[in-house]
Design a protein around this motif. Structure first.
Motif, PDB file in Angstrom:
ATOM      1  N   ILE A 214       0.829  -1.209   0.000  1.00  8.85           N
ATOM      2  CA  ILE A 214       0.000   0.000   0.000  1.00  8.85           C
ATOM      3  C   ILE A 214       0.862   1.257   0.000  1.00  8.85           C
ATOM      4  O   ILE A 214       0.588   2.221  -0.730  1.00  8.85           O
ATOM      5  CB  ILE A 214      -0.943  -0.010   1.218  1.00  8.85           C
ATOM      6  N   ASN A 215       1.925   1.256   0.805  1.00  9.03           N
ATOM      7  CA  ASN A 215       2.808   2.427   0.862  1.00  9.03           C
ATOM      8  C   ASN A 215       3.541   2.646  -0.450  1.00  9.03           C
ATOM      9  O   ASN A 215       3.855   3.781  -0.818  1.00  9.03           O
ATOM     10  CB  ASN A 215       3.801   2.279   2.017  1.00  9.03           C
ATOM     11  N   LYS A 217       2.285   1.880  -3.432  1.00  6.04           N
ATOM     12  CA  LYS A 217       1.322   2.345  -4.427  1.00  6.04           C
ATOM     13  C   LYS A 217       0.767   3.732  -4.098  1.00  6.04           C
ATOM     14  O   LYS A 217       0.581   4.558  -4.981  1.00  6.04           O
ATOM     15  CB  LYS A 217       0.177   1.339  -4.551  1.00  6.04           C
ATOM     16  N   MET A 218       0.494   3.968  -2.812  1.00  7.08           N
ATOM     17  CA  MET A 218      -0.199   5.186  -2.410  1.00  7.08           C
ATOM     18  C   MET A 218       0.730   6.266  -1.856  1.00  7.08           C
ATOM     19  O   MET A 218       0.280   7.375  -1.581  1.00  7.08           O
ATOM     20  CB  MET A 218      -1.259   4.848  -1.345  1.00  7.08           C
ATOM     21  N   GLY A 219       2.006   5.949  -1.692  1.00 10.64           N
ATOM     22  CA  GLY A 219       2.937   6.931  -1.159  1.00 10.64           C
ATOM     23  C   GLY A 219       3.449   6.531   0.206  1.00 10.64           C
ATOM     24  O   GLY A 219       2.752   5.853   0.980  1.00 10.64           O
ATOM     25  N   SER A 220       4.673   6.940   0.507  1.00  8.10           N
ATOM     26  CA  SER A 220       5.308   6.582   1.771  1.00  8.10           C
ATOM     27  C   SER A 220       4.465   7.047   2.960  1.00  8.10           C
ATOM     28  O   SER A 220       3.912   8.144   2.964  1.00  8.10           O
ATOM     29  CB  SER A 220       6.699   7.204   1.845  1.00  8.10           C
ATOM     30  N   SER A 222       1.591   6.100   3.942  1.00  9.40           N
ATOM     31  CA  SER A 222       0.138   6.088   3.801  1.00  9.40           C
ATOM     32  C   SER A 222      -0.480   5.259   4.922  1.00  9.40           C
ATOM     33  O   SER A 222      -1.550   5.577   5.441  1.00  9.40           O
ATOM     34  CB  SER A 222      -0.266   5.514   2.442  1.00  9.40           C
ATOM     35  N   ILE A 223       0.202   4.172   5.281  1.00 12.99           N
ATOM     36  CA  ILE A 223      -0.160   3.373   6.447  1.00 12.99           C
ATOM     37  C   ILE A 223       1.053   3.335   7.367  1.00 12.99           C
ATOM     38  O   ILE A 223       2.167   3.032   6.927  1.00 12.99           O
ATOM     39  CB  ILE A 223      -0.573   1.946   6.049  1.00 12.99           C
ATOM     40  N   LYS A 224       0.846   3.648   8.636  1.00  9.18           N
ATOM     41  CA  LYS A 224       1.965   3.696   9.582  1.00  9.18           C
ATOM     42  C   LYS A 224       1.471   3.395  10.985  1.00  9.18           C
ATOM     43  O   LYS A 224       0.260   3.370  11.249  1.00  9.18           O
ATOM     44  CB  LYS A 224       2.614   5.073   9.546  1.00  9.18           C
TER      45      LYS A 224
END
Length: 256
Positions: A214-215, A217-220, A222-224
């Motif tokens: 996900i990170n 595809k959607m950018g660093s 994005s989920i953390k």
């Protein structure tokens, strides 16, 4: 294929098709009589070395089956992974330090999983600025062994924060923090503990893979992890960073 079949193919290829023979060199070789790759294969390596370069000498030897250029397409896996930054402003509270340690460990864990490895130990460190006059100077760090090697961000962060609580001192203006993963081994050859619960479960592996996907595809970030924080006023200053003209629509050059 046989050598005769190989030579038949090489005789049909222009000398400029060989890797290392560019547009400027090809006409010079043709003028010397090397019109095809087969002609270059039958050339005297030492003579071409004197007339042109060592690279061309090695190319001729490679055409004759003598290995001169080692293939190094895949970089070796890292034995240690370090992630650290200086703060954009002094930090004196534990919460901000914990956020930075979480962020740096999350980045290090991503790199660890990218090379399909696990870490057996982590090191964390914090320090104040040695250049600020009148401020208390403090620097400390510690290494923590993991009971079972892992690449799970949650476990790595949890261990790092436990170490941070030990070395943290209040009333200090911290300028930098960082983490390092060590005792790195391939995940397929990981040694497990007979008496401990498995730390590298299939469920955890799928969760980390989903986060990374996900990170990516959607950018660093994005989920953390929530302990990484959201505002992060301590983040390193990047006012003079060059705009990302080729990767962000918002930073494209505009003409009025």
């Amino acid at each position: 294929m046989s050598e005769s079949e190989c030579n038949q193919i090489l005789s049909q290829l222009p000398v400029g098709e060989v890797w290392g023979v560019g547009r400027k060199l090809a006409p010079k070789l043709v003028a010397l009589g090397y019109q095809t790759v087969l002609d270059l294969k039958h050339a005297a390596p030492n003579r071409l070395k004197q007339q042109h370069s060592v690279l061309l000498e090695k190319t001729v030897q490679e055409l004759n089956g003598i290995v001169c250029m080692a293939l190094d397409d895949i970089p070796p896996a890292k034995k240690q992974i370090l992630s650290s930054r200086s703060f954009g402003q002094p930090v004196n509270d534990y919460e901000s330090l914990a956020q930075s340690i979480t962020l740096y460990m999350s980045r290090a864990a991503e790199k660890l999983r990218k090379q399909h490895a696990v870490a057996g130990a982590i090191m964390i460190f914090i320090r104040s600025s040695p250049f600020k006059e009148g401020a208390a100077l403090y620097s400390n760090g510690m290494t923590l062994a993991l009971p079972i090697p892992t690449d799970d961000t949650r476990q790595l962060v949890s261990t790092a924060l436990a170490g941070l609580k030990t070395i943290f001192k209040p009333n200090i203006e911290y300028a930098k923090a960082g983490v390092m993963l060590s005792e790195i081994t391939p995940s397929k050859s990981m040694q497990v503990d007979l008496f401990s619960a498995p730390a590298h479960s299939e469920k955890a592996s799928k969760l980390m893979a989903a986060m990374d996907s996900i990170n990516q595809k959607m950018g660093s970030a994005s989920i953390k992890l929530a302990s990484e924080g959201f505002k992060r006023p301590w983040k390193m200053k990047q006012n003079n960073k060059s705009p990302s003209y080729t990767t962000h629509w918002e930073e494209l050059v505009t003409v009025d």
